[in-house]
Design a protein around this motif. Structure first.
Motif, short mmCIF file in Angstrom:
data_model
loop_
_atom_site.label_atom_id
_atom_site.label_comp_id
_atom_site.label_asym_id
_atom_site.label_seq_id
_atom_site.Cartn_x
_atom_site.Cartn_y
_atom_site.Cartn_z
N LEU A 212 0.83 -1.20 0.00
CA LEU A 212 0.00 0.00 0.00
C LEU A 212 0.86 1.25 0.00
O LEU A 212 1.98 1.26 0.49
N ASN A 213 0.31 2.33 -0.57
CA ASN A 213 0.94 3.66 -0.52
C ASN A 213 2.37 3.64 -1.08
O ASN A 213 3.28 4.26 -0.53
N GLN A 214 2.56 2.91 -2.17
CA GLN A 214 3.88 2.86 -2.77
C GLN A 214 4.21 4.16 -3.49
O GLN A 214 3.32 4.91 -3.88
N GLU A 215 5.50 4.38 -3.68
CA GLU A 215 5.94 5.60 -4.35
C GLU A 215 5.49 5.59 -5.80
O GLU A 215 5.56 4.57 -6.49
N MET A 216 4.99 6.73 -6.30
CA MET A 216 4.54 6.85 -7.68
C MET A 216 5.45 7.81 -8.42
O MET A 216 5.91 8.81 -7.86
N VAL A 217 5.69 7.49 -9.67
CA VAL A 217 6.49 8.36 -10.53
C VAL A 217 5.67 8.67 -11.77
O VAL A 217 5.15 7.77 -12.42
N ILE A 218 5.54 9.95 -12.10
CA ILE A 218 4.79 10.34 -13.28
C ILE A 218 5.75 10.43 -14.45
O ILE A 218 6.67 11.25 -14.45
N THR A 219 5.57 9.57 -15.43
CA THR A 219 6.44 9.54 -16.60
C THR A 219 5.67 9.89 -17.86
O THR A 219 4.44 9.74 -17.91
N ARG A 220 6.39 10.31 -18.86
CA ARG A 220 5.76 10.64 -20.13
C ARG A 220 5.31 9.35 -20.82
O ARG A 220 6.05 8.39 -20.88
N PRO A 221 4.07 9.33 -21.35
CA PRO A 221 3.59 8.11 -22.02
C PRO A 221 4.49 7.74 -23.19
O PRO A 221 4.89 8.60 -23.97
N GLY A 222 4.81 6.45 -23.30
CA GLY A 222 5.62 5.98 -24.40
C GLY A 222 4.77 5.58 -25.58
O GLY A 222 3.57 5.32 -25.45
N ASP A 223 5.39 5.52 -26.77
CA ASP A 223 4.64 5.21 -27.98
C ASP A 223 4.26 3.73 -28.07
O ASP A 223 3.35 3.36 -28.78
N THR A 224 5.02 2.87 -27.40
CA THR A 224 4.74 1.44 -27.53
C THR A 224 4.64 0.72 -26.19
O THR A 224 4.34 -0.46 -26.16
N LEU A 234 -3.56 7.88 -14.44
CA LEU A 234 -3.89 7.36 -13.10
C LEU A 234 -3.05 8.04 -12.04
O LEU A 234 -3.57 8.46 -10.99
N HIS A 235 -1.76 8.20 -12.28
CA HIS A 235 -0.89 8.84 -11.29
C HIS A 235 -1.18 10.33 -11.15
O HIS A 235 -1.05 10.89 -10.06
N ILE A 236 -1.57 10.98 -12.25
CA ILE A 236 -1.93 12.39 -12.16
C ILE A 236 -3.14 12.57 -11.25
O ILE A 236 -3.19 13.48 -10.41
N ILE A 237 -4.13 11.70 -11.38
CA ILE A 237 -5.33 11.79 -10.52
C ILE A 237 -4.99 11.43 -9.08
O ILE A 237 -5.41 12.11 -8.14
N ASP A 238 -4.23 10.36 -8.88
CA ASP A 238 -3.87 9.94 -7.52
C ASP A 238 -2.99 10.96 -6.81
O ASP A 238 -3.05 11.11 -5.59
N MET A 239 -2.15 11.64 -7.57
CA MET A 239 -1.21 12.60 -6.99
C MET A 239 -1.66 14.04 -7.23
O MET A 239 -0.84 14.97 -7.17
N TYR A 240 -2.95 14.24 -7.48
CA TYR A 240 -3.46 15.55 -7.87
C TYR A 240 -3.06 16.65 -6.88
O TYR A 240 -2.52 17.68 -7.26
#
Length: 383
Positions: A212-224, A234-240
């Protein structure tokens, strides 16, 4: 027996030769008969089996012989199940056209609307039409099944056909440019989130435990990469709240003065009802496709299984379209806005696009725009 065979090979390979310069009492210096060296690595005598004085010579001869390339070898065959894109022969008469065309055949045989516009019935009145028909066939198949990580990307591309969603993805890109521009800002996000988690745990607002409550990293979406868009949103909403706090801190920091216009504009976007609405809608839709993509990624999937998964995903989208609006708006969007202090507009009011000119939009109510144009519009585009 194996040792006797190795000794026999050594005997045939090494040929003693006495040079004129050497004294007759010296032992002969063996040279290699290259033609007798076994080429197959599985049958070779280990180099360590040779005399230590001959090992370098043997090694050099093997290098000169080059890699072993077996010919006419009878390899065992077995059945392999998967979803290859193409077959060796993609002609109409082929019995193995590859899953791209096999799946297209299956779709055409089970759907008259599809049959009218694909394969031999595809429009061919000009090069441009032919080009478009091929692209439409590719998009059609990728909507249904894909093993290369493009299924979710196709949904993103289709969703971007909606002006509101296209604007949202552009906003996400600008947000990532601001918060992901340096390691220092990554550290700020991590530290603020850690402090918020600590406070919430102390107040009993969240549970603690393994996983639970693990560290989140917001990364740029990849093409593949599988599920990259889904995880980012999901991380943007969770870390709003964390993201908003970091942006506000940056927007007050004199050291960031040169970037203040972009940061202040991003805070305004992040706190808008439009951004929150689009984020939750895209998250739910990508959640359905993410589950499907993960299932299709398994090696043991076949076309029949894949089609059943597609049917399940389409059923969920249809249910969402027909009966999901109230739950989505009241339990997802509205509760999130209340929690984070986002203004919720009156649905019977006139829609005015956020930070964009209203001259490019029809006169409509807020309810009509968000329910019909965005919610139903996006679902209809990807079903």
């Amino acid at each position: 027996m194996a040792e006797e065979q190795s000794q026999e090979q050594l005997h045939h390979i090494l040929i003693p030769v006495v040079t004129e310069e050497r004294h007759q009492e010296q032992e002969p210096s063996p040279i290699c008969d290259v033609d007798r060296l076994e080429h197959d690595p599985g049958l070779r005598v280990p180099i360590a089996s040779y005399n230590v004085n001959d090992q370098n010579a043997i090694r050099r001869e093997y290098i000169l012989k080059g890699p072993c390339q077996p010919y006419a070898h009878d390899y065992p065959t077995r059945n392999i199940y998967g979803l290859p894109c193409c077959g060796h022969d993609e002609s109409e008469e082929s019995s193995n056209k590859g899953n791209f065309l096999e799946l297209l055949d299956w779709l055409a045989g089970n759907n008259e609307e599809v049959n009218k516009v694909v394969l031999k019935n595809a429009p061919r009145n000009s090069d441009e039409s032919s080009d478009i028909s091929h692209k439409e066939q590719l998009a059609l198949c990728l909507h249904y099944v894909d093993k290369l990580g493009r299924l979710q990307l196709i949904f993103v591309v289709v969703a971007k056909g909606n002006v509101g969603c296209a604007t949202f993805f552009g906003q996400v890109s600008r947000l990532l440019n601001i918060i992901g521009v340096s390691c220092k800002r990554h550290d700020m996000l991590r530290d603020v989130r850690a402090q918020k988690l600590k406070t919430a745990l102390e107040l009993g607002e969240i549970d603690s435990g393994s996983g639970l409550n693990q560290e989140m990293v917001i990364t740029r979406p990849g093409d593949t990469r599988w599920g990259s868009y889904y995880k980012t949103i999901l991380h943007i909403i969770d870390m709003y709240s964390t993201i908003r706090e970091v942006l506000i801190t940056l927007g007050k920091d004199p050291k960031q003065r040169n970037n203040w216009p972009n940061i202040h504009a991003m805070v305004d976007v992040l706190e808008s009802f439009e951004f929150v609405f689009n984020a939750h809608l895209i998250l739910i839709i990508l959640g359905y496709t993410n589950e499907l993509s993960q299932s299709l990624q398994k090696r043991d999937q076949d076309i029949v299984n894949a089609m059943s998964l597609v049917t399940l995903a389409k059923g969920r989208l249809q249910q969402m379209r027909s009966h999901g609006w109230e739950e989505f708006f009241e339990e997802k969007v509205k509760l999130f806005c209340i929690k984070h202090g986002i203004d919720i507009p009156a649905l019977d009011g006139r829609y005015v696009p956020h930070a964009r000119s209203p001259r490019f939009y029809p006169v409509q109510t807020i309810d009509d725009h968000y329910r019909r144009e965005v919610y139903i519009g996006v679902i209809d585009q990807i079903r």
